[in-house]
Design an enzyme around this catalytic site. Structure first.
Site, PDB file in Angstrom:
ATOM      1  N   TYR A  52      11.855  -9.187  -2.397  1.00 57.62           N
ATOM      2  CA  TYR A  52      12.103  -8.992  -3.821  1.00 57.62           C
ATOM      3  C   TYR A  52      13.555  -9.290  -4.189  1.00 57.62           C
ATOM      4  O   TYR A  52      13.849  -9.621  -5.335  1.00 57.62           O
ATOM      5  CB  TYR A  52      11.803  -7.539  -4.227  1.00 57.62           C
TER       6      TYR A  52
ATOM      7  N   LYS B 210       4.177  -6.880   9.836  1.00 56.76           N
ATOM      8  CA  LYS B 210       3.491  -8.096  10.301  1.00 56.76           C
ATOM      9  C   LYS B 210       4.317  -8.599  11.483  1.00 56.76           C
ATOM     10  O   LYS B 210       4.852  -9.713  11.482  1.00 56.76           O
ATOM     11  CB  LYS B 210       3.411  -9.117   9.149  1.00 56.76           C
TER      12      LYS B 210
ATOM     13  N   ASP C  90      -2.476  -6.695   7.481  1.00 53.47           N
ATOM     14  CA  ASP C  90      -3.838  -7.160   7.161  1.00 53.47           C
ATOM     15  C   ASP C  90      -4.873  -6.131   7.621  1.00 53.47           C
ATOM     16  O   ASP C  90      -5.832  -5.826   6.911  1.00 53.47           O
ATOM     17  CB  ASP C  90      -4.113  -8.559   7.737  1.00 53.47           C
TER      18      ASP C  90
ATOM     19  N   ASP D   9       3.917  -2.817  -2.296  1.00 57.66           N
ATOM     20  CA  ASP D   9       3.449  -3.159  -3.639  1.00 57.66           C
ATOM     21  C   ASP D   9       1.956  -3.457  -3.600  1.00 57.66           C
ATOM     22  O   ASP D   9       1.170  -2.925  -4.382  1.00 57.66           O
ATOM     23  CB  ASP D   9       4.222  -4.379  -4.151  1.00 57.66           C
TER      24      ASP D   9
ATOM     25  N   ASP E 182      -1.534  -0.846  -4.891  1.00 58.27           N
ATOM     26  CA  ASP E 182      -2.572  -1.163  -5.884  1.00 58.27           C
ATOM     27  C   ASP E 182      -3.947  -0.965  -5.259  1.00 58.27           C
ATOM     28  O   ASP E 182      -4.871  -0.450  -5.895  1.00 58.27           O
ATOM     29  CB  ASP E 182      -2.456  -2.622  -6.364  1.00 58.27           C
TER      30      ASP E 182
HETATM   31  C1  IPM Z   1       5.107  -2.161  -9.245  1.00 59.33           C
HETATM   32  C2  IPM Z   1       5.040  -3.424 -10.045  1.00 59.33           C
HETATM   33  C3  IPM Z   1       6.398  -4.124  -9.992  1.00 59.33           C
HETATM   34  C4  IPM Z   1       6.683  -4.464  -8.546  1.00 59.33           C
HETATM   35  C5  IPM Z   1       6.517  -5.377 -10.894  1.00 59.33           C
HETATM   36  C6  IPM Z   1       6.234  -5.064 -12.336  1.00 59.33           C
HETATM   37  C7  IPM Z   1       7.866  -6.047 -10.737  1.00 59.33           C
HETATM   38  O1  IPM Z   1       4.017  -4.238  -9.593  1.00 59.33           O
HETATM   39  O2  IPM Z   1       5.951  -1.291  -9.557  1.00 59.33           O
HETATM   40  O3  IPM Z   1       4.330  -2.022  -8.302  1.00 59.33           O
HETATM   41  O4  IPM Z   1       6.200  -5.479  -8.036  1.00 59.33           O
HETATM   42  O5  IPM Z   1       7.404  -3.700  -7.912  1.00 59.33           O
HETATM   43 MG    MG Z   2       2.784  -3.351  -8.115  1.00 58.52          MG
END
Ligand code: IPM
Ligand code: MG
Length: 343
Positions: free
Chosen positions: A138, A180, A213, A237, A241
């Protein structure tokens, strides 16, 4: 004691709608000094940059920062020179030194049937994703050239040590460190450093290493096996999700981003700005309200208020509160009122 100073950053999309919900709950919970500032696309529109100096200064001077969401199709671009909403959030994390991102994942009993995963797979699951937030790909050197582009992933020993300590301190039984290491050099360093920190400083906590993975598969196949999941920035990240779906909806998952003690933390839902439903008043505010819980608990040391809000959220769900993402029809306003009714 003077009222805690909180900077609210509504940002984009559904951001302002769920911020209104957080504001209503905070006003009910106690005395806070609330100040709204611009970030993301809203800030680009107003002043040409995603993190205006006034916003950064207000955040640095606050006791805590509550952010809703940034981004949207209006500002989507592949032009490397154009400002992007997400840059505002990344710069803020970096400027506040928020290297530790905590994402607790605990499916509530009332929502066990709201997840696309089977009830018996997710029941009893209680895990914490500890994501490194200010390093890795990042923030590495990147460039776009005529016919190629690159991003670099770099980690120092010190960056890995400090996030590993957060993970070990948070663990009840085990840390699963994600990497990884069969491919990446940064992962091999990660694995070495996490192993040493565990051995030298936390001999009582079990440590296992898992390739990313494989972890993606295990998270949905057998989520209960996890306690603390420690990951570098991008793996964290993606996996968070995925883990959010254990709770039924991405609209349920809160997060806390913390730096060194004494500095303000940043609290935000894991979900994004949901441009597809923005402005309709139907967004689920519960990840935002869960982020308020984390802010009260970890950012303001107000455990009583945190526990009251958490139990109000759970009771509202037990009584049947369901927004659209959870298969119901409650609006943002109705969800907010349902929680307020229990405060
Ligand atoms: C999160 C989001 C952010 C990230 C984006 C909006 C930059 O996806 O906080 O998980 O990737 O960190
Ligand atoms: Mg995110």
């Amino acid at each position: 004691m003077s009222a805690p100073r909180i900077v609210l950053l509504p940002g984009d999309g559904i951001g302002p709608e769920i911020t209104a919900s957080a504001r209503a709950v905070l006003e009910r919970l106690g005395k806070f000094e609330l100040e709204e500032q611009l970030i993301g696309g809203a800030a680009i529109d107003a002043c040409g940059e995603p993190l205006p100096a006034a916003t950064l200064a207000a955040c640095k001077a606050a006791d805590a920062v509550l952010l809703a969401a940034v981004g949207g199709p209006k500002w989507d671009t592949t032009d490397p020179a154009a400002p992007r909403p997400e840059q505002g959030l990344l710069a803020l994390r970096r400027e506040l030194g928020l290297y530790a991102n905590l994402r607790p994942v605990r499916p509530l009993p009332a929502l066990l049937d709201a997840s696309p995963l089977k009830r018996e797979v997710i029941a009893g699951c209680d895990l914490l994703v500890v994501r490194e937030l200010t390093g890795g790909i990042y923030f590495g050197r990147r460039e776009r050239l005529a016919d190629r582009a690159y991003d670099t992933c770099e980690y120092t020993v010190g960056e890995i040590e400090r996030i590993a300590r957060v993970a070990f301190r948070s663990a009840r039984r085990r840390v699963t460190s994600i990497d990884k290491a069969n491919v990446l050099e940064t992962s091999r360093l990660w694995r070495e450093v996490v192993t040493r920190v565990g051995r030298e400083e936390f001999p009582g906590v079990e440590l296992e290493h898992m390739l990313v993975d494989n972890a993606a598969m295990q998270l949905v196949a057998n989520p209960r096996r996890f306690d603390v999941v420690l990951a570098e920035n991008m793996f964290g990240d993606i996996l968070s999700d995925e883990a959010a779906m254990l709770t039924g909806s991405l609209g349920m998952l809160p997060s806390a981003s913390l730096g060194d003690p004494g500095k303000p933390g940043l609290f935000e839902p894991v979900h994004g700005s949901a441009p597809d439903i923005a402005g309709q008043g139907i967004a689920n505010p519960l990840a935002m309200l869960g982020s308020v819980v984390l802010m009260l608990r970890h950012g303001l040391a107000m455990e009583d208020a945190a526990a009251r809000l958490q139990s109000a959220i759970e009771r509202a769900l037990e009584e049947g509160l369901r927004t659209r993402d959870l298969g119901g029809s409650a609006t943002t306003e109705e969800a907010t009122q349902a929680v307020l009714a229990h405060l």
